[in-house]
Design an enzyme around this catalytic site. Structure first.
Site, PDB file in Angstrom:
ATOM      1  N   HIS A 245      45.607 -57.910   5.304  1.00  0.00           N
ATOM      2  CA  HIS A 245      46.747 -57.297   4.907  1.00  0.00           C
ATOM      3  C   HIS A 245      47.380 -56.331   6.133  1.00  0.00           C
ATOM      4  CE1 HIS A 245      49.534 -54.405   2.675  1.00  0.00           C
ATOM      5  NE2 HIS A 245      49.631 -55.615   1.989  1.00  0.00           N
ATOM      6  N   GLU A 308      46.991 -61.213  -3.729  1.00  0.00           N
ATOM      7  CA  GLU A 308      47.214 -62.326  -4.177  1.00  0.00           C
ATOM      8  C   GLU A 308      45.941 -63.464  -4.647  1.00  0.00           C
ATOM      9  OE1 GLU A 308      50.200 -62.336  -4.407  1.00  0.00           O
ATOM     10  OE2 GLU A 308      51.447 -62.616  -2.481  1.00  0.00           O
TER      11      GLU A 308
HETATM   12  N1  CMC Z   1      42.545 -65.269   7.545  1.00  0.00           N
HETATM   13  C1  CMC Z   1      41.893 -65.606   8.874  1.00  0.00           C
HETATM   14  N2  CMC Z   1      42.444 -64.758   9.591  1.00  0.00           N
HETATM   15  C2  CMC Z   1      43.159 -63.589   9.592  1.00  0.00           C
HETATM   16  C3  CMC Z   1      43.512 -63.459   8.154  1.00  0.00           C
HETATM   17  C4  CMC Z   1      43.051 -64.392   7.217  1.00  0.00           C
HETATM   18  N3  CMC Z   1      43.637 -64.178   5.944  1.00  0.00           N
HETATM   19  N4  CMC Z   1      44.517 -62.318   8.153  1.00  0.00           N
HETATM   20  C5  CMC Z   1      44.367 -61.845   9.454  1.00  0.00           C
HETATM   21  N5  CMC Z   1      43.665 -62.590  10.122  1.00  0.00           N
HETATM   22  C6  CMC Z   1      43.525 -62.172  11.676  1.00  0.00           C
HETATM   23  C7  CMC Z   1      44.583 -63.234  12.696  1.00  0.00           C
HETATM   24  O1  CMC Z   1      44.182 -64.404  12.572  1.00  0.00           O
HETATM   25  C8  CMC Z   1      44.370 -62.230  13.951  1.00  0.00           C
HETATM   26  O2  CMC Z   1      43.230 -62.926  14.347  1.00  0.00           O
HETATM   27  P1  CMC Z   1      43.376 -62.917  15.980  1.00  0.00           P
HETATM   28  O3  CMC Z   1      43.581 -61.547  16.566  1.00  0.00           O
HETATM   29  O4  CMC Z   1      42.105 -63.639  16.453  1.00  0.00           O
HETATM   30  O5  CMC Z   1      44.372 -63.765  16.723  1.00  0.00           O
HETATM   31  C9  CMC Z   1      44.205 -60.919  13.420  1.00  0.00           C
HETATM   32  O6  CMC Z   1      43.628 -61.075  12.013  1.00  0.00           O
HETATM   33  C10 CMC Z   1      45.554 -60.272  13.171  1.00  0.00           C
HETATM   34  O7  CMC Z   1      46.352 -60.938  12.506  1.00  0.00           O
HETATM   35  P2  CMC Z   1      47.930 -60.322  12.093  1.00  0.00           P
HETATM   36  O8  CMC Z   1      48.674 -61.531  11.451  1.00  0.00           O
HETATM   37  O9  CMC Z   1      48.447 -59.503  13.244  1.00  0.00           O
HETATM   38  O10 CMC Z   1      47.469 -59.163  10.999  1.00  0.00           O
HETATM   39  P3  CMC Z   1      48.089 -58.640   9.859  1.00  0.00           P
HETATM   40  O11 CMC Z   1      47.122 -57.550   9.447  1.00  0.00           O
HETATM   41  O12 CMC Z   1      49.518 -58.052  10.170  1.00  0.00           O
HETATM   42  O13 CMC Z   1      48.358 -59.796   8.916  1.00  0.00           O
HETATM   43  C11 CMC Z   1      48.552 -61.000   6.922  1.00  0.00           C
HETATM   44  C12 CMC Z   1      48.626 -59.664   7.298  1.00  0.00           C
HETATM   45  C13 CMC Z   1      48.812 -60.704   5.343  1.00  0.00           C
HETATM   46  C14 CMC Z   1      49.782 -61.665   7.467  1.00  0.00           C
HETATM   47  C15 CMC Z   1      47.564 -61.646   7.205  1.00  0.00           C
HETATM   48  O14 CMC Z   1      46.184 -61.035   6.613  1.00  0.00           O
HETATM   49  C16 CMC Z   1      47.400 -63.101   6.527  1.00  0.00           C
HETATM   50  O15 CMC Z   1      48.148 -64.081   6.967  1.00  0.00           O
HETATM   51  N6  CMC Z   1      46.748 -63.213   5.329  1.00  0.00           N
HETATM   52  C17 CMC Z   1      46.757 -64.425   4.670  1.00  0.00           C
HETATM   53  C18 CMC Z   1      48.176 -64.698   3.874  1.00  0.00           C
HETATM   54  C19 CMC Z   1      48.112 -63.738   2.659  1.00  0.00           C
HETATM   55  O16 CMC Z   1      47.275 -63.771   1.910  1.00  0.00           O
HETATM   56  N7  CMC Z   1      49.251 -63.256   2.367  1.00  0.00           N
HETATM   57  C20 CMC Z   1      49.526 -62.234   1.179  1.00  0.00           C
HETATM   58  C21 CMC Z   1      49.546 -60.906   2.108  1.00  0.00           C
HETATM   59  S1  CMC Z   1      49.317 -59.515   0.593  1.00  0.00           S
HETATM   60  C22 CMC Z   1      50.731 -59.635  -0.136  1.00  0.00           C
HETATM   61  C23 CMC Z   1      51.781 -58.604   0.151  1.00  0.00           C
HETATM   62  O17 CMC Z   1      51.593 -57.549  -0.112  1.00  0.00           O
HETATM   63  O18 CMC Z   1      52.784 -59.319   0.679  1.00  0.00           O
END
Ligand code: CMC
Length: 366
Positions: A245, A308
């Site tokens: 998240h 989710e």
């Molecule tokens: N699986 C694998 N790696 C992950 C995941 C995940 N679920 N979430 C974050 N990471 C890694 C990402 O690959 C990156 O790694 P690196 O630095 O090595 O490239 C690092 O964490 C940071 O990623 P980011 O996209 O900058 O992180 P974020 O915290 O902004 O991402 C997110 C938030 C929701 C987009 C992400 O966690 C994700 O893609 N999750 C899977 C999809 C998901 O479950 N979505 C529902 C979100 S909750 C509903 C809502 O409230 O909207």
């Protein structure tokens, strides 16, 4: 400025607060645990709308008005449903909502609250070759969604769905709420603003994740080795759906609320409870394995279970197919979008940030 605007505070709001370090969600002065399972969705709509519409009625009257709005939406859109049904269910719902009047009055807002709840079951039935069932204006909102779906509709399932709608009704300045506020800031109508929110919600990084959670659980079951499957996904650069998240560095509090609901459903003697119970047990093992795998693969980041993961189990138990999970998310979040749109108009200015030009410069000599 961070790529992704992590460090930008783009609005003041009285609607909700996401405490990412503590893992708390506050909705208009109430903690999530105070609301979920205790307040009906209609009551939460009133909580969010309070002060943003003139002449807002009391809880009971507003819930009746939402019921009448369901009937209104059904009667307006029923003639078009056949043309919408061949689209994927999310696009069909969005197209149906686009046909609603683009006003600013409470009646416009309540039609938008009603629309995802009415369109989703009607479109699902049409795609199964069944006739849409009209709403019952006197029924509770969540119970009526299940009745319109035409599957099993026990009080326990209706309560579970109601708790879900409340749990996801608002959540700070997430991508869809920000998109909604941008459109509202131009003084376009509420339908236009909600369509922006719907567009943003669809993506798997936001509200499109719960369908893929079911696909992941099925693929892991078929593979027989959760850890190997999950490590393989990460090695391919894939995200594990239902984890991570932008704001929460600890477990998403909504995940625990929804897990408790699924657990209660799984322990009941109602139809389907045995499958829910064993699905939950399997999902809990997968969850723990995913957390372990993510901790090793991404040690620099705290990646925890998000809303989710258990949304997927709850909506599956309630009888929705995975393609429609994001529609049901929209049915809950729409109240928050509307309140944010009104708040933006009442307190904000046109949202118009700047970009930094990094492209080629024109040849000024020529
Ligand atoms: N699986 C694998 N790696 C992950 C995941 C995940 N679920 N979430 C974050 N990471 C890694 C990402 O690959 C990156 O790694 P690196 O630095 O090595 O490239 C690092 O964490 C940071 O990623 P980011 O996209 O900058 O992180 P974020 O915290 O902004 O991402 C997110 C938030 C929701 C987009 C992400 O966690 C994700 O893609 N999750 C899977 C999809 C998901 O479950 N979505 C529902 C979100 S909750 C509903 C809502 O409230 O909207």
């Amino acid at each position: 400025m961070a790529n992704g605007l992590d460090d930008v505070v783009a609005a003041d709001t009285v609607l909700s607060d996401v405490d990412g370090a503590g893992g708390h969600l506050t909705i208009r002065g109430h903690s999530l645990t105070e609301l979920a399972g205790h307040w009906r969705y209609g009551q939460v709509v009133r909580l969010l709308f309070d002060g943003f519409f003139d002449e807002l009625p009391g809880d009971a009257e507003l819930e009746k008005a939402i019921g009448s709005a369901r009937t209104d939406v059904f009667e307006r859109l029923q003639p078009m449903l056949g043309q919408l049904a061949p689209l994927d269910i999310y696009s069909a719902m969005r197209a149906g909502i686009a046909l609603l009047p683009d006003g600013e009055a409470l009646a416009d807002a309540l039609r938008l609250v009603a629309a995802p709840a009415v369109l989703t079951p009607a479109l699902l039935r049409l795609t199964r070759g069944e006739k849409p069932l009209p709403p019952d204006a006197r029924a509770d909102h969540a119970a009526d969604m299940l009745k319109m779906l035409g599957g099993p509709s026990t009080p326990a399932l209706a309560k579970a769905l109601d708790t879900y709608l409340v749990t996801v009704c608002d959540h700070g300045l997430n991508a869809s709420t920000f998109a909604t506020r941008v459109v509202a800031s131009t003084q376009a109508g509420l339908t236009s603003a909600i369509l922006a929110g719907l567009g943003a919600l669809k993506g798997p990084l936001h509200g499109g994740a719960p369908g893929p959670v079911i696909e992941m659980l099925d693929a892991i079951k078929a593979s027989g080795d959760a850890a190997a499957w999950l490590r393989g996904e990460i090695a391919r650069g894939e995200r594990i759906m239902g984890f991570g998240h932008r704001i929460y560095r600890v477990r998403d509090p909504r995940a625990d609320v929804l897990k408790a609901v699924v657990r209660r459903l799984g322990s009941r003697k109602d139809t389907g409870s045995r499958e829910t119970g064993s699905r939950l047990a399997f999902a809990e093992t997968v969850e723990q394995t995913a957390l372990d795998v993510l901790r090793v693969a991404k040690p620099q980041r705290s990646i925890q279970t998000n809303v989710e993961f258990y949304t997927a189990l709850l909506l599956e138990a309630a009888g929705f197919p995975k393609e429609a999970f994001s529609n049901v998310f929209a049915a809950g979040r729409v109240a928050g979008w509307i309140a944010h749109a009104r708040e933006q108009q009442a307190t904000g200015r046109l949202i118009r940030p700047q970009s930094r030009y990094v492209g080629p410069v024109p040849d000024l000599v020529a």
